[in-house]
Design a protein around this motif. Structure first.
Motif, PDB file in Angstrom:
ATOM      1  N   UNK A  65     -37.664 -12.240 -25.605  1.00  0.00           N
ATOM      2  CA  UNK A  65     -38.613 -11.522 -26.464  1.00  0.00           C
ATOM      3  C   UNK A  65     -39.154 -10.316 -25.712  1.00  0.00           C
ATOM      4  N   UNK A  66     -39.758  -9.406 -26.468  1.00  0.00           N
ATOM      5  CA  UNK A  66     -40.427  -8.254 -25.890  1.00  0.00           C
ATOM      6  C   UNK A  66     -41.871  -8.631 -25.557  1.00  0.00           C
ATOM      7  N   UNK A  67     -42.388  -8.054 -24.473  1.00  0.00           N
ATOM      8  CA  UNK A  67     -43.778  -8.312 -24.093  1.00  0.00           C
ATOM      9  C   UNK A  67     -44.724  -7.944 -25.232  1.00  0.00           C
ATOM     10  N   UNK A  68     -44.444  -6.822 -25.889  1.00  0.00           N
ATOM     11  CA  UNK A  68     -45.347  -6.327 -26.930  1.00  0.00           C
ATOM     12  C   UNK A  68     -45.397  -7.240 -28.150  1.00  0.00           C
ATOM     13  N   UNK A  69     -44.423  -8.131 -28.297  1.00  0.00           N
ATOM     14  CA  UNK A  69     -44.337  -8.920 -29.526  1.00  0.00           C
ATOM     15  C   UNK A  69     -44.389 -10.423 -29.280  1.00  0.00           C
ATOM     16  N   UNK A  70     -44.576 -10.836 -28.048  1.00  0.00           N
ATOM     17  CA  UNK A  70     -44.559 -12.262 -27.762  1.00  0.00           C
ATOM     18  C   UNK A  70     -45.718 -12.982 -28.443  1.00  0.00           C
ATOM     19  N   UNK A  71     -45.452 -14.179 -28.903  1.00  0.00           N
ATOM     20  CA  UNK A  71     -46.469 -14.993 -29.574  1.00  0.00           C
ATOM     21  C   UNK A  71     -46.279 -16.437 -29.130  1.00  0.00           C
TER      22      UNK A  71
ATOM     23  N   UNK B  16     -44.604  -1.001 -16.584  1.00  0.00           N
ATOM     24  CA  UNK B  16     -44.453   0.444 -16.357  1.00  0.00           C
ATOM     25  C   UNK B  16     -43.727   1.142 -17.499  1.00  0.00           C
ATOM     26  N   UNK B  17     -42.988   0.408 -18.321  1.00  0.00           N
ATOM     27  CA  UNK B  17     -42.253   1.015 -19.434  1.00  0.00           C
ATOM     28  C   UNK B  17     -43.002   0.896 -20.763  1.00  0.00           C
ATOM     29  N   UNK B  18     -44.166   0.309 -20.766  1.00  0.00           N
ATOM     30  CA  UNK B  18     -44.921   0.153 -22.007  1.00  0.00           C
ATOM     31  C   UNK B  18     -45.398   1.531 -22.478  1.00  0.00           C
ATOM     32  N   UNK B  19     -45.020   1.924 -23.687  1.00  0.00           N
ATOM     33  CA  UNK B  19     -45.391   3.248 -24.191  1.00  0.00           C
ATOM     34  C   UNK B  19     -46.873   3.328 -24.529  1.00  0.00           C
ATOM     35  N   UNK B  20     -47.447   2.222 -25.023  1.00  0.00           N
ATOM     36  CA  UNK B  20     -48.854   2.202 -25.418  1.00  0.00           C
ATOM     37  C   UNK B  20     -49.451   0.891 -24.938  1.00  0.00           C
ATOM     38  N   UNK B  21     -50.300   0.956 -23.924  1.00  0.00           N
ATOM     39  CA  UNK B  21     -50.851  -0.265 -23.328  1.00  0.00           C
ATOM     40  C   UNK B  21     -52.020  -0.835 -24.141  1.00  0.00           C
ATOM     41  N   UNK B  22     -52.606  -0.032 -25.032  1.00  0.00           N
ATOM     42  CA  UNK B  22     -53.833  -0.460 -25.715  1.00  0.00           C
ATOM     43  C   UNK B  22     -53.666  -1.776 -26.476  1.00  0.00           C
ATOM     44  N   UNK B  23     -52.609  -1.965 -27.273  1.00  0.00           N
ATOM     45  CA  UNK B  23     -52.477  -3.255 -27.958  1.00  0.00           C
ATOM     46  C   UNK B  23     -51.951  -4.377 -27.067  1.00  0.00           C
ATOM     47  N   UNK B  24     -51.451  -4.021 -25.879  1.00  0.00           N
ATOM     48  CA  UNK B  24     -50.862  -5.034 -24.999  1.00  0.00           C
ATOM     49  C   UNK B  24     -51.926  -5.770 -24.202  1.00  0.00           C
ATOM     50  N   UNK B  25     -53.006  -5.085 -23.804  1.00  0.00           N
ATOM     51  CA  UNK B  25     -54.044  -5.738 -23.008  1.00  0.00           C
ATOM     52  C   UNK B  25     -54.650  -6.934 -23.733  1.00  0.00           C
ATOM     53  N   UNK B  26     -55.030  -6.830 -25.005  1.00  0.00           N
ATOM     54  CA  UNK B  26     -55.526  -8.033 -25.699  1.00  0.00           C
ATOM     55  C   UNK B  26     -54.487  -9.147 -25.756  1.00  0.00           C
ATOM     56  N   UNK B  27     -53.221  -8.780 -25.839  1.00  0.00           N
ATOM     57  CA  UNK B  27     -52.165  -9.797 -25.887  1.00  0.00           C
ATOM     58  C   UNK B  27     -52.065 -10.523 -24.539  1.00  0.00           C
ATOM     59  N   UNK B  28     -52.159  -9.775 -23.435  1.00  0.00           N
ATOM     60  CA  UNK B  28     -52.154 -10.397 -22.108  1.00  0.00           C
ATOM     61  C   UNK B  28     -53.301 -11.390 -21.991  1.00  0.00           C
TER      62      UNK B  28
END
Length: 269
Positions: free
Chosen positions: A115-121, A135-147
């Motif tokens: 899976x992709x980090x941005x879409x993992x559930x 380092x390849x994440x285009x937009x970190x803003x929605x990823x931080x809450x997911x982390x």
């Protein structure tokens, strides 16, 4: 003074980056991992700098459930599991997961997810680890809450990609002033975390190394971090290589250092 929005800055840096490691086109990136997967371990960070693995294990402890985002070939996940933890390894490269799968010892508590980090559930784990995978994440803003949603106790991020030493950064400016657009680094992640209300701890592990290259052209290309250098830049890099490296019987060498950042923070609702 206007303080730039760190999330907007992240997006701007990523969209403008010409760093050859910053493969934001996923087709290009997946092809890269397909090509290098079988030999990736030879130069993997976890093998080159075992002190970083030891530090991660100390931060994780034992008896934990660990989600390794961008697990690659498992060079962090395997020793974490061997220390008495259960690991879920997630990566979007089938080639890297295939290599990892072949290395899992019988009876190890390791599961793999494509899976992709941005879409993992996935269900929350005690610890979330992201080693050289943001380092390849285009937009970190929605990823931080997911982390944070996936970590009950701690998030650990390892960042060494693009960390050129000072002497090489100076060389890049001499070869092509203003040419290199590096993309994001760990300090940009820290800025976004502060903006989101988190207070990350940052540790820097520095390891002396000898940078070695078999010939002049290889050494010259090592000075150029951007894609598609022109002939003038290559000529300048070759000339500078003669100044910066020492010829030896085994090629060209120069003392240098690897600098690895370790960011940790505690998630909150």
């Amino acid at each position: 003074m206007v303080v730039p929005d760190p999330f907007a800055l992240w997006r701007t840096l990523q969209s403008a980056s010409n760093d050859r490691t910053n493969r934001l086109d996923e087709t290009v990136d997946l092809a890269f991992w397909q090509q290098v997967a079988e030999h990736y371990d030879e130069g993997a960070l976890a093998r080159r700098v075992p002190a970083v693995v030891e530090r991660v294990i100390a931060l994780v402890g034992s008896g934990k459930r660990v989600l390794d985002l961008g697990c690659g070939s498992g060079e962090f996940a395997l020793p974490i599991a061997a220390a008495g933890n259960g690991v879920t390894g997630l990566d979007y490269s089938p080639a890297m997961l295939d290599v990892f799968r072949r290395k899992i010892p019988a009876g190890a508590d390791i599961g793999l997810v494509h899976a992709r980090i941005e879409e993992t559930d996935l269900p929350p784990h005690d610890i979330v680890l992201a080693a050289n995978s943001l380092y390849r994440i285009a937009d970190i803003e929605p990823v931080i809450p997911r982390l944070n949603a996936h970590a009950k106790e701690r998030v650990v991020v390892i960042w060494s990609v693009g960390r050129a030493p000072a002497w090489k950064r100076q060389a890049q400016r001499r070869i092509g002033p203003g040419r290199y657009q590096p993309g994001v680094d760990y300090i940009h992640l820290a800025a976004t975390l502060w903006a989101a209300g988190y207070d990350p701890t940052i540790e820097i592990v520095t390891i002396p190394v000898i940078e070695c290259h078999p010939d002049l052209d290889t050494a010259a290309h090592s000075l150029i971090s951007w894609t598609a250098p022109n002939e003038e830049e290559l000529a300048a890099a070759r000339a500078l290589t003669r100044e910066l490296f020492t010829p030896t019987a085994n090629g060209l060498m120069r003392p240098s250092a690897d600098a690895i950042a370790i960011l940790t923070w505690t998630p909150h609702p």
